[in-house]
Scaffold this motif. Structure first.
Motif, PDB file in Angstrom:
ATOM      1  N   PRO A 314      42.530  34.598  49.326  1.00  0.00           N
ATOM      2  CA  PRO A 314      43.358  33.372  49.378  1.00  0.00           C
ATOM      3  C   PRO A 314      42.905  32.298  48.399  1.00  0.00           C
ATOM      4  CG  PRO A 314      41.994  33.578  51.365  1.00  0.00           C
ATOM      5  CD  PRO A 314      41.914  34.882  50.646  1.00  0.00           C
ATOM      6  N   LEU A 315      41.603  32.223  48.118  1.00  0.00           N
ATOM      7  CA  LEU A 315      41.116  31.232  47.152  1.00  0.00           C
ATOM      8  C   LEU A 315      41.646  31.521  45.750  1.00  0.00           C
ATOM      9  CD1 LEU A 315      37.407  30.696  48.275  1.00  0.00           C
ATOM     10  CD2 LEU A 315      39.158  28.928  48.132  1.00  0.00           C
ATOM     11  N   MET A 316      41.610  32.788  45.347  1.00  0.00           N
ATOM     12  CA  MET A 316      42.115  33.155  44.021  1.00  0.00           C
ATOM     13  C   MET A 316      43.631  32.954  43.934  1.00  0.00           C
ATOM     14  SD  MET A 316      39.582  33.872  42.039  1.00  0.00           S
ATOM     15  CE  MET A 316      38.850  32.466  42.892  1.00  0.00           C
ATOM     16  N   GLN A 317      44.347  33.262  45.028  1.00  0.00           N
ATOM     17  CA  GLN A 317      45.792  33.047  45.043  1.00  0.00           C
ATOM     18  C   GLN A 317      46.132  31.557  44.951  1.00  0.00           C
ATOM     19  OE1 GLN A 317      46.994  35.079  48.607  1.00  0.00           O
ATOM     20  NE2 GLN A 317      46.506  37.091  47.753  1.00  0.00           N
ATOM     21  N   LEU A 318      45.306  30.733  45.574  1.00  0.00           N
ATOM     22  CA  LEU A 318      45.516  29.285  45.527  1.00  0.00           C
ATOM     23  C   LEU A 318      45.367  28.757  44.111  1.00  0.00           C
ATOM     24  CD1 LEU A 318      45.810  26.486  46.963  1.00  0.00           C
ATOM     25  CD2 LEU A 318      43.309  26.513  47.207  1.00  0.00           C
ATOM     26  N   PHE A 319      44.345  29.228  43.386  1.00  0.00           N
ATOM     27  CA  PHE A 319      44.039  28.673  42.068  1.00  0.00           C
ATOM     28  C   PHE A 319      44.784  29.364  40.925  1.00  0.00           C
ATOM     29  CE2 PHE A 319      40.400  26.944  44.376  1.00  0.00           C
ATOM     30  CZ  PHE A 319      40.317  25.677  43.837  1.00  0.00           C
ATOM     31  N   TYR A 320      45.075  30.667  41.074  1.00  0.00           N
ATOM     32  CA  TYR A 320      45.668  31.410  39.963  1.00  0.00           C
ATOM     33  C   TYR A 320      47.054  31.979  40.251  1.00  0.00           C
ATOM     34  CZ  TYR A 320      41.062  30.920  37.921  1.00  0.00           C
ATOM     35  OH  TYR A 320      39.903  30.387  37.422  1.00  0.00           O
ATOM     36  N   LEU A 321      47.610  31.654  41.425  1.00  0.00           N
ATOM     37  CA  LEU A 321      48.996  31.989  41.764  1.00  0.00           C
ATOM     38  C   LEU A 321      49.283  33.477  41.521  1.00  0.00           C
ATOM     39  CD1 LEU A 321      50.531  28.784  40.116  1.00  0.00           C
ATOM     40  CD2 LEU A 321      49.824  29.091  42.499  1.00  0.00           C
ATOM     41  N   GLU A 322      50.319  33.784  40.743  1.00  0.00           N
ATOM     42  CA  GLU A 322      50.702  35.191  40.545  1.00  0.00           C
ATOM     43  C   GLU A 322      49.706  35.950  39.668  1.00  0.00           C
ATOM     44  OE1 GLU A 322      52.427  32.869  37.156  1.00  0.00           O
ATOM     45  OE2 GLU A 322      52.405  32.622  39.333  1.00  0.00           O
ATOM     46  N   LYS A 323      48.817  35.240  38.967  1.00  0.00           N
ATOM     47  CA  LYS A 323      47.798  35.902  38.130  1.00  0.00           C
ATOM     48  C   LYS A 323      46.652  36.466  38.973  1.00  0.00           C
ATOM     49  CE  LYS A 323      49.475  34.528  34.030  1.00  0.00           C
ATOM     50  NZ  LYS A 323      49.833  35.412  32.911  1.00  0.00           N
ATOM     51  N   ALA A 324      46.580  36.049  40.240  1.00  0.00           N
ATOM     52  CA  ALA A 324      45.498  36.509  41.118  1.00  0.00           C
ATOM     53  C   ALA A 324      45.710  37.977  41.485  1.00  0.00           C
ATOM     54  CB  ALA A 324      45.446  35.654  42.379  1.00  0.00           C
ATOM     55  N   THR A 325      44.628  38.760  41.381  1.00  0.00           N
ATOM     56  CA  THR A 325      44.667  40.178  41.735  1.00  0.00           C
ATOM     57  C   THR A 325      43.473  40.499  42.637  1.00  0.00           C
ATOM     58  OG1 THR A 325      43.337  40.812  39.806  1.00  0.00           O
ATOM     59  CG2 THR A 325      45.742  40.776  39.526  1.00  0.00           C
ATOM     60  N   GLU A 326      43.515  41.675  43.233  1.00  0.00           N
ATOM     61  CA  GLU A 326      42.384  42.134  44.049  1.00  0.00           C
ATOM     62  C   GLU A 326      41.124  42.240  43.197  1.00  0.00           C
ATOM     63  OE1 GLU A 326      41.846  43.083  47.230  1.00  0.00           O
ATOM     64  OE2 GLU A 326      43.839  42.681  48.047  1.00  0.00           O
ATOM     65  N   ASN A 327      41.291  42.684  41.945  1.00  0.00           N
ATOM     66  CA  ASN A 327      40.148  42.845  41.045  1.00  0.00           C
ATOM     67  C   ASN A 327      39.510  41.493  40.716  1.00  0.00           C
ATOM     68  OD1 ASN A 327      38.440  44.395  39.207  1.00  0.00           O
ATOM     69  ND2 ASN A 327      39.627  43.466  37.559  1.00  0.00           N
ATOM     70  N   LEU A 328      40.342  40.488  40.425  1.00  0.00           N
ATOM     71  CA  LEU A 328      39.835  39.146  40.141  1.00  0.00           C
ATOM     72  C   LEU A 328      39.086  38.598  41.356  1.00  0.00           C
ATOM     73  CD1 LEU A 328      39.614  36.485  38.552  1.00  0.00           C
ATOM     74  CD2 LEU A 328      41.928  35.921  39.309  1.00  0.00           C
ATOM     75  N   ALA A 329      39.656  38.790  42.537  1.00  0.00           N
ATOM     76  CA  ALA A 329      39.018  38.308  43.767  1.00  0.00           C
ATOM     77  C   ALA A 329      37.677  38.996  43.998  1.00  0.00           C
ATOM     78  CB  ALA A 329      39.946  38.540  44.959  1.00  0.00           C
ATOM     79  N   LEU A 330      37.619  40.304  43.716  1.00  0.00           N
ATOM     80  CA  LEU A 330      36.370  41.050  43.894  1.00  0.00           C
ATOM     81  C   LEU A 330      35.289  40.560  42.930  1.00  0.00           C
ATOM     82  CD1 LEU A 330      34.866  43.387  45.272  1.00  0.00           C
ATOM     83  CD2 LEU A 330      35.839  44.928  43.551  1.00  0.00           C
ATOM     84  N   ILE A 331      35.671  40.342  41.666  1.00  0.00           N
ATOM     85  CA  ILE A 331      34.718  39.839  40.664  1.00  0.00           C
ATOM     86  C   ILE A 331      34.202  38.460  41.074  1.00  0.00           C
ATOM     87  CG2 ILE A 331      34.492  39.072  38.259  1.00  0.00           C
ATOM     88  CD1 ILE A 331      36.681  41.247  37.637  1.00  0.00           C
ATOM     89  N   PHE A 332      35.123  37.610  41.526  1.00  0.00           N
ATOM     90  CA  PHE A 332      34.744  36.268  42.007  1.00  0.00           C
ATOM     91  C   PHE A 332      33.755  36.363  43.169  1.00  0.00           C
ATOM     92  CE2 PHE A 332      36.009  33.281  45.498  1.00  0.00           C
ATOM     93  CZ  PHE A 332      35.346  32.164  45.032  1.00  0.00           C
TER      94      PHE A 332
END
Length: 475
Positions: A314-332
């Protein structure tokens, strides 16, 4: 100037910089990346880090030397003039070496490379002239110039980024704007110094004191190794992979949060350094203050690390909207577990710096750089940006262990087993708390607030957040 007034002004300088940098990271950098795309931003981010690593050529500790020189003798214009001419020579050398290096590395966007090199030179010159403000104890004015370039851009960019305009963003415009803001800030700073009749150079005193570089060389090596150790993964990510620009952009998007969270450790270390230095000079015991600092920073970092892991999507979706992915969230999520290890690093590196153990610091930093490069070569081809995140986590862990061993070896102090047991138990409870809260069907923001509240209460119960001790230590 009294110690209390000086401490207050330094505190103001740090807090203002933290505040402006947080606005810059989350409201400008993030929005620019969304506007230009992850691949374009990834190219920019890789080149920016490349120019940053080599910027040690541009300033191998001259600014700190200037402040020290001004504090001793403000009237030695000949020495000060020589310093400026030397800096100009080093800036030209930095320009040439960095450009040649970009050809060798195959950094194809040479216009962007040149713009970012000039930005680093401009920023370094601004820092150099700000040293005159520090040397003349004009710290309140220095606070303004420390954030002036970013403040200009924040005021200028917010309408372009957040209002419905027809403006089309490019990464080169972003780089040009940063360069212009630094030049404007530099010119205003020079004008102010001239108005105050503070001499920065005299044309007839042209002197190139290259012996000075020899005296600051160990500090320059340490600064280079620390920056390279923290930034080399970005350059390797871009050059090793075929889709390196995009993966670098993904990594930058996740790393942004670690960069912001690390400022708390930097701020704390800036208070810790003079305290430890004074204790060492007075031959007093440092064990208690090191232990309290370690426990406080690591436990606070654990809360942020576990919160980032459990609420990563949810944090990545909040900040990066449609650019947020499971991979980005995992790296974060993986990168944020570096935070307690970075806190450990800042406590021990501050201690060894106060002890003036530069050879030891350079050895540890060199080891960290070699380990990080080796792990990146192994993990990036298989796991891409996640591999770079795992390399950072593993190398920080190894360096943290090395610092802990050397702390015991050199100072004959060790933390009692009960401290490690309590920290491990605390980490386990944070993990359990996060697991339970994320399984309950409530709004994730409300769940996150509960998590932070309960984590803090448990930390107080364990006596990790003893406000009275921390206040006493700072005072």
């Amino acid at each position: 100037m009294t110690n209390k007034k000086f401490a207050g002004q330094v505190t103001l300088l740090l807090l203002v910089n933290v505040f402006v940098k947080l606005i810059w990271i989350f409201f400008i950098e993030r929005k620019v990346q969304l506007s230009v795309g992850f691949a374009q931003y990834g190219t920019y981010y890789s080149i920016l880090n490349y120019t940053l690593i080599l910027s040690i050529i541009n300033d191998p500790g001259l600014n700190n030397f200037l402040i020290n020189q001004l504090s001793k003798d403000k009237s030695d214009v000949k020495q000060i003039s020589g310093l400026l001419y030397l800096k100009i020579i080093l800036s030209i050398l930095y320009l040439v070496i960095t450009l040649v290096g970009s050809f060798i590395l195959g950094l194809e966007d040479y216009q962007l490379v040149f713009l970012l090199i000039m930005y680093q030179i401009g920023y370094s010159l601004l820092t150099y002239f700000r040293s005159f403000l520090k040397g003349h104890q004009l710290l309140n004015i220095d606070v303004i110039f420390s954030v002036l370039d970013k403040s200009i851009l924040i005021v200028f960019f917010i309408p372009l980024l957040y209002l419905n305009t027809a403006f089309i963003w490019t990464i080169k415009f972003y780089a040009i704007a940063q360069l212009l803001a630094v030049i404007i800030s530099l010119l205003i700073c020079i004008y102010y110094l001239n108005k105050r009749k503070i001499s920065v150079f005299v044309r007839k005193h042209i002197l190139f004191d290259f012996q000075l570089i020899k005296s600051v060389f160990p500090f320059a090596v340490f600064a280079f190794l620390v920056v390279a150790y923290n930034r080399v993964d970005v350059i390797m990510l871009d050059k090793i992979l075929d889709n390196g620009a995009h993966e670098t952009g993904v990594y930058a998007a996740a790393y942004r949060f670690l960069d912001a969270a690390t400022m708390f450790s930097i701020l704390f270390a800036s208070f810790l350094y003079p305290v430890i230095g004074k204790l060492i000079n007075n031959k007093k015991q440092i064990e208690v203050i090191v232990k309290q600092s370690f426990v406080f920073l690591v436990s606070a970092s654990l809360i942020l690390a576990f919160a980032s892991w459990f609420y990563r999507n949810p944090l990545m979706q909040l900040f990066y909207l449609e650019k947020a992915t499971e991979n980005l969230a995992l790296i974060f999520g993986v990168l944020m577990f570096c935070l307690p290890l970075i806190a450990l690093y800042y406590v021990f590196s501050t201690l060894f710096t106060a002890k003036n153990s530069l050879k030891l610091l350079n050895f540890i930093s060199a080891m960290g750089l070699l380990i990080n490069v080796g792990l990146n070569l192994l993990l990036i081809p298989n796991y891409q940006a996640l591999g770079a995140a795992l390399s950072s986590l593993l190398s920080f862990a190894i360096v943290g262990l090395l610092y802990s061993v050397l702390y015991y070896t050199y100072f004959k102090y060790s933390f009692e087993p009960i401290i490690w047991i309590k920290l491990l138990l605390y980490a386990g409870l944070l993990c359990l708390l996060g697991s339970l809260l994320t399984k309950i069907s409530i709004n994730w923001v409300f769940s996150l607030v509960i998590y932070f509240s309960l984590s803090t209460i448990v930390g107080v119960f364990f006596r990790f957040f003893d406000v009275k001790k921390i206040r006493k230590m700072i005072s």
